[in-house]
Design an enzyme around this catalytic site. Sequence first.
Site, mmCIF file in Angstrom:
data_model
loop_
_atom_site.group_PDB
_atom_site.id
_atom_site.type_symbol
_atom_site.label_atom_id
_atom_site.label_comp_id
_atom_site.label_asym_id
_atom_site.label_seq_id
_atom_site.Cartn_x
_atom_site.Cartn_y
_atom_site.Cartn_z
ATOM 1 N N ASP A 151 0.843 -1.198 0.000
ATOM 2 C CA ASP A 151 0.000 0.000 0.000
ATOM 3 C C ASP A 151 0.877 1.246 0.000
ATOM 4 O O ASP A 151 1.980 1.212 -0.561
ATOM 5 C CB ASP A 151 -0.926 -0.047 1.232
ATOM 6 N N HIS A 227 -3.825 6.206 3.330
ATOM 7 C CA HIS A 227 -4.467 4.990 2.836
ATOM 8 C C HIS A 227 -3.854 3.721 3.444
ATOM 9 O O HIS A 227 -4.558 2.842 3.960
ATOM 10 C CB HIS A 227 -4.343 4.972 1.306
ATOM 11 N N SER A 558 -10.991 -0.821 -0.845
ATOM 12 C CA SER A 558 -9.692 -0.781 -0.168
ATOM 13 C C SER A 558 -9.862 -1.025 1.319
ATOM 14 O O SER A 558 -8.970 -1.555 1.972
ATOM 15 C CB SER A 558 -9.046 0.601 -0.322
#
Length: 783
Positions: A151, A227, A558
Amino acid sequence: MEVLRPLAGLCVLLGFVAAALATEVDIEAVDARSSYIVHVAPAHAPGLPRRGLRTTRAYGSFLRDHIPADISTPAPTVLYSYAHAATGFAARLTGRQAARLASSSSVLAVVPDEMLELHTTLTPSFLGLSPSSGLLPASNAASNVVIGVIDTGVYPEGRASFAADPSLPPLPPGRFRGGCVSAPSFNGSTLCNNKLVGAKFFHKGQEAARGRALGADSESPLDTSGHGTHTASTAAGSPAADAGFYGYARGKAVGMAPGARIAVYKACWEEGCASSDTLAAFDEAIVDGVDIISASLSASGKPAEFHADMIAVGAFRAVSKGIVVCASAGNSGPGEYTAANIAPWFLTVAASTVNRQFRADAVLGNGETFPGTSLYAGEPFGATKVPLVYGADVGSKICEEGKLNATMVAGKIVVCDPGAFARAVKEQAVKLAGGVGAIFGSIESYGEQVMISANVIPATVVPFAASEKIKKYISTEASPTATIVFRGTVVGRRRTPPSPRMASFSSRGPNFRVPEILKPDVTAPGVDILAAWTGANSPTGLASDARRAQYNIVSGTSMSCPHVSGVAALLRQARPEWSPAAIKSALMTTAYNVDSTGGVIGDMSTGAASTPFARGAGHIDPHRAVNPGFVYDAGTEDYVGFLCALGYTAEQVAVFGSSANCSVRAVSSVGDHNYPAFSVVFTADKTAAVRQRRVVRNVGGDARATYRAKVTAPDGVRVTVTPRTLRFSARRRTRKYVVTFARRSFGSVTKNHTFGSIEWTDRKHSVTSPIAITWPVSQVAEM
Ligand SMILES: *[C@@H]1O[C@H](CO)[C@@H](O)[C@H](O)[C@H]1NC(C)=O
Ligand SMILES: *[C@@H]1O[C@H](CO)[C@@H](O)[C@H](O)[C@H]1NC(C)=O
Ligand SMILES: *[C@@H]1O[C@H](CO)[C@@H](O)[C@H](O)[C@H]1NC(C)=O
Ligand SMILES: *[C@@H]1O[C@H](CO)[C@@H](O)[C@H](O)[C@H]1NC(C)=O
């Protein structure tokens, strides 16, 4: 052969003309370098030390041998060598060099590097995970499992989710060989501990694509986006007391596998994730010895063939080594054929809601109230209504910065249409023009769904239909007014809509490449998820927003993917002998398909029931997954057989590390791949019936067990299961069965897809697989 000669001559000539033109006109383009991933035939690959030796040396002599002197400048630069997730290397090459390599017999394939895109606490209790009973204690919270998260890195400082956990052994499990790197912005020796056991970064593909260095400050595993911090803490974050986002979603935040160790592999940067960097991350995670890989990313657009899709290639090799690879389905819904990560070896995750909302109602001057959602954290509005305008009437319907007329906006609430910019940017525009609030409409295809993100002014998002009514009110009312009433966090079955419901954005099947493999596989929480966030950026991403939040609330597949990664970690520890396919099978066949009111899980895009193309086999149910009864297993050989059934050449299969020659194997059909779901395609030719074969293995507590099939046939199909009874014993742990899907008369179906299920029960377990039928459009009767 005679006939072809003139043509061949013509080609040579044209080739020459084109080359000559190119030399004169566009020499730069011919010699311009771009990044490629070169898959090398294993017999021709140089031996690499265990650690991959990511240097130019390993493949330097290979390149000298394979690229003739006349095209050797500019000299190729090797970015990575791969030995685990793939065999080969990534390099900067000219087009001519790439073409030359592609034509070499030592090279299996040359694939241009591309940018992949990234696709968050209440969720443990929503999943029924409790520290006192069930899977969590049965798996010791997965303390012996390492989850690799590919990620945007991690921001551990000051985040309790990544703090050392005194209840865990001081060291990661012995077979884990990874670790943390240090960099000016990331001190691995202080930031890493017995929770965060790995932190590495991969940036060469990114730099090559940017054409400039990232700068020493950013060369680190540090997450500046949020994220990666969010996904990692969702999978396995340590308990963090009193987490929340400015009062929203307050409570203890904890990952799904609170004992699992986290190893982050940063392959994604501001522009996305270069596939060369992502493949390097897979390579490293495999050699480090992680147990689970969580990848919330995919290529954009239509999925490539599996051999040209670097995540599919890396995941194949990982799964072959017993690593479960969870991947997000993507956020390109609600259209058909939008699902990404569709190879059968992925555990592909869709996104759905939980029983929590952040309510903020738009209340109009006439008293009409439209429920919306907001994360606004500042001073609330009073009850007094203020003037309301529509962006289109004051300069910009989407509320673009610099286009709103301040004279007409000052002191008012502005209604803004979706599109073009992030909401926070539009809020900033309204604020700059003197507006006091905003009401956002959602996009039409999202139906009942609204997407929220951190706010900078008082704002709410309402569904498309509501925004149309509000605009109608503005156009018909002499002096329209409104206010926004912030109701904060609303939790519970009585106070929120039925849950789960499928998120409109969640990417859908059918499977674009192999419609016989149902995708996505399962759904999990992915709407308005609270988890840890970066301290290097504001929650809105706006430079003008000075806030730094430890936790943020965001949505996407996600976010649903790491929920499943965490649960897979629990299963990995509770059932160490299960393969990745068995873990997936257990999650799929025990998934549930009804919502909190007992109806079929709804779809926010239509307001009606969802289908298996949206929810896969259903919503994961961790407690049931640990004791599924029997499993549909599959290993490397099965996946190779599947690639052969797709008609892949020996070279294409070799990209996955297999020396199989499909032309000498008994070719099975793609539909026979041992999948825990059934997807059948009827073509326009009049094939009357399709047969699919399965093998199941008893993993129940009792060696002797008798299962009976219960079929819910899709419209238009007669489903026959043979045999209808499966008897397991100590000597017969695996059983086979065949399902025949026979068409009923033509023209009887009024839908392009019809759905059903097969449920096997032995009184103690129920093992359920969805059935999806795709009909030829030409034969779907008009209603
Ligand atoms: C990391 O932190 C440790 C402990 O504070 C310190 O000794 C070390 O020099 C730091 N390393 C770097 C690269 O700054
Ligand atoms: C903004 O609106 C006012 C009042 O309607 C008008 O007089 C002015 O010309 C507008 N300004 C621009 C730049 O359009
Ligand atoms: C695969 O098998 C076929 C048939 O025996 C043979 O002709 C072909 O050369 C083989 N291909 C490879 C790459 O070994
Ligand atoms: C079936 O699919 C076709 C082509 O995508 C579409 O035009 C048609 O409207 C669909 N029919 C139904 C009943 O959904």
